[in-house]
Structure formats: C-alpha cells, structure tokens
Design an enzyme around this catalytic site. Structure first.
Site, short mmCIF file in Angstrom:
data_model
loop_
_atom_site.label_atom_id
_atom_site.label_comp_id
_atom_site.label_asym_id
_atom_site.label_seq_id
_atom_site.Cartn_x
_atom_site.Cartn_y
_atom_site.Cartn_z
N THR A 87 8.08 26.04 74.53
CA THR A 87 8.34 27.46 74.73
C THR A 87 9.39 27.95 73.74
O THR A 87 9.97 27.16 72.97
CB THR A 87 8.78 27.72 76.18
OG1 THR A 87 8.74 29.12 76.44
CG2 THR A 87 10.18 27.20 76.46
N TYR A 128 6.69 26.17 81.37
CA TYR A 128 5.81 25.64 80.32
C TYR A 128 5.20 26.80 79.54
O TYR A 128 4.55 27.68 80.12
CB TYR A 128 4.73 24.78 80.99
CG TYR A 128 3.64 24.30 80.07
CD1 TYR A 128 3.94 23.64 78.88
CD2 TYR A 128 2.30 24.50 80.39
CE1 TYR A 128 2.95 23.20 78.04
CE2 TYR A 128 1.29 24.05 79.56
CZ TYR A 128 1.62 23.40 78.39
OH TYR A 128 0.63 22.96 77.55
N SER A 129 5.42 26.83 78.23
CA SER A 129 4.84 27.85 77.35
C SER A 129 5.26 29.26 77.82
O SER A 129 6.46 29.54 77.88
CB SER A 129 3.32 27.68 77.30
OG SER A 129 2.76 28.43 76.25
N TRP A 130 4.31 30.12 78.18
CA TRP A 130 4.67 31.45 78.69
C TRP A 130 5.62 31.32 79.88
O TRP A 130 6.57 32.09 80.03
CB TRP A 130 3.40 32.20 79.10
CG TRP A 130 3.60 33.59 79.63
CD1 TRP A 130 3.55 34.75 78.91
CD2 TRP A 130 3.84 33.98 80.99
NE1 TRP A 130 3.76 35.83 79.73
CE2 TRP A 130 3.95 35.38 81.02
CE3 TRP A 130 4.00 33.27 82.18
CZ2 TRP A 130 4.19 36.11 82.19
CZ3 TRP A 130 4.24 33.97 83.36
CH2 TRP A 130 4.33 35.38 83.35
#
Length: 261
Positions: free
Chosen positions: A123, A97-99
């Site tokens: 992402t 998730y994301s980073w």
C-alpha cells in the site's frame, strides 16, 4: 466461524469473524479494491488458530449492499471503528492490504485508542504517492478482472507481478467475484484527493510495513516512504508481487504474526 450483517453508521456490512481463543488482540483485515472478504482466505488460513480475525465487505462489494452515495476514507473509517466496537472490542490490531492500507491508516489516525498495532501491506499514502505506470493504472479503473477469468489471466502478470508473471492462470482462482460497478467506483472515489503523506508522523501505533520488490501497482519506494514517515515502524521487503499475501501466505503470515505477538 461467524457470518453476519451488521448495520453501523447507517451502512449494512457483511462481516465474517473467525474466533480465536480469547488470549490475543483480534486482528481486523481491511481488503483491497474490489475484493470481498473471501479473497483473503489463503492468508487467514496461514495465521495461527488462536488469533481472532475480523473481515468485512465494503459497500457494493461481495455481500454488502450498494451505497446510494459515495463515501470517503475519512468518513468510512469511523464506520469500521463502530463495527469493531459493535463486535465487543475496544482495541484491535489492524492490517490494511492495498486499498485497505489507506483505510487502515485513516483508522489509525482518527481513532488511535482502537488500534494497538498496524500492518500495512502492498500500500501507499493515497493520492500523493509514487504511482504505477499508466498501462497498469488503466487496467485498475474497472473491476473486469474480477468477472472475466480469461481477462484476469491476460493482465495478471503485468499488474500484479511476482509469481503471477509465470503463473497468470492463478489469478482466476484468487480474484473472487461479487464486485458491482458502483461499489468499485465508490472505492476509487473514496481515495480521490485523500492522502496520509503530511500526517504519517501522527500515526502512533507500532507499524509493520510489508512490500514486494516486484509490485507494479504499488512500487516499493512507497513502502520506504511509509516506513520513514511513521515514527515507530519496521519495513519488511519480500521477493514477490502485489498478491503475495495470497500466493505466498506461508511466507508472510509468520512475519506478520511475530510482529503482532
């Protein structure tokens, strides 16, 4: 529920395991920048109870001790793989998730045998991607939003989009603390100069790319780049922002669970 500290690759990480019933491939979650594992509670609660879920804090975040030296996506991915094997698993599904989506991509590239299926949520491909607006990026340079509820509410709509545009006060409840300046800085440095853009075709795990149509941090075009670059991939676009995995988990969890099954 099992909460423990595991030392792998010379690093001690706080690890949380929600046991399943042993019939399904465990799911490893790689979290966003500055976020401790508790931040994903709403999503995990929306997943079926038969699914084992593994979460961890990166160095300097939540309950994991600070790292003395910076690390890189390429060097931290083997540490996470060693953590999974220390827990007794030779294969897992991985959601980034994301980073954490960058970390998940790196794990899928560096340890193909470990990753059965890959889910990439909100992402992109790292330093070579379509960036957010400068006004959004500037607010992502520090962990202030994790420590100051009033500030989090002030910036939530602009940086996260989706339902936080109309209900920015929800950010204070979603953004759990426990983020050190060094831990946050090292996460930023881990992605410096790192990208999967030239290597997307080397990701062989079946992949679900999930992205919102109102994500100021990771514009939707980045999900399209991921989906086109990864050979065996499916793109799911939802109406919402960067934190929809937490604000609308009942919508996204079934989509992800169907893919994993």
């Amino acid at each position: 529920m099992t909460l423990t500290d595991l030392t792998v690759g010379g690093r001690t990480l706080r690890v949380h395991v929600r046991p399943g019933n042993g019939t399904r491939t465990p799911l490893l979650l790689c979290n966003g920048i500055g976020a401790r594992w508790e931040m994903l509670d709403p999503f995990v609660a929306a997943l079926p109870q038969d699914l084992e879920v593994i979460r961890f804090d990166v160095p300097g975040i939540g309950g994991s001790p600070r790292s003395r030296l910076p690390y890189h996506m390429a060097t931290f991915a083997p540490t996470v793989a060693a953590l999974v094997r220390e827990l007794g698993h030779e294969q897992v599904d991985v959601l980034g998730y994301s980073w954490g989506g960058g970390l998940a991509q790196q794990i899928a590239l560096s340890d193909r045998a470990l990753v059965r299926r890959l889910v990439l949520v909100a992402t992109g491909t790292g330093s070579l991607m379509v960036p957010a607006r400068p006004s959004v990026l500037s607010k992502m340079l520090t962990p202030r939003r994790y420590r100051d509820p009033a500030y989090a509410a002030t910036v939530a709509g602009e940086i996260y989009g989706g339902t936080l545009r109309t209900h920015p006060e929800r950010a204070a409840a979603l953004l759990h603390g426990g983020t050190t300046d060094r831990g946050y800085l090292f996460q930023l440095l881990a992605g410096a100069g790192w990208t999967t853009l030239p290597a997307l075709r080397l990701i062989k795990a079946p992949t679900l790319v999930v992205s919102g149509d109102d994500d100021p941090i990771i514009p939707l075009v980045n999900a399209r780049i991921l989906s086109r670059g990864i050979g065996d991939s499916t793109l799911h676009v939802y109406r919402g922002g960067h934190l929809a995995l937490l604000t609308e988990p009942d919508e996204l969890a079934p989509v992800i669970d169907r893919f994993l099954r």
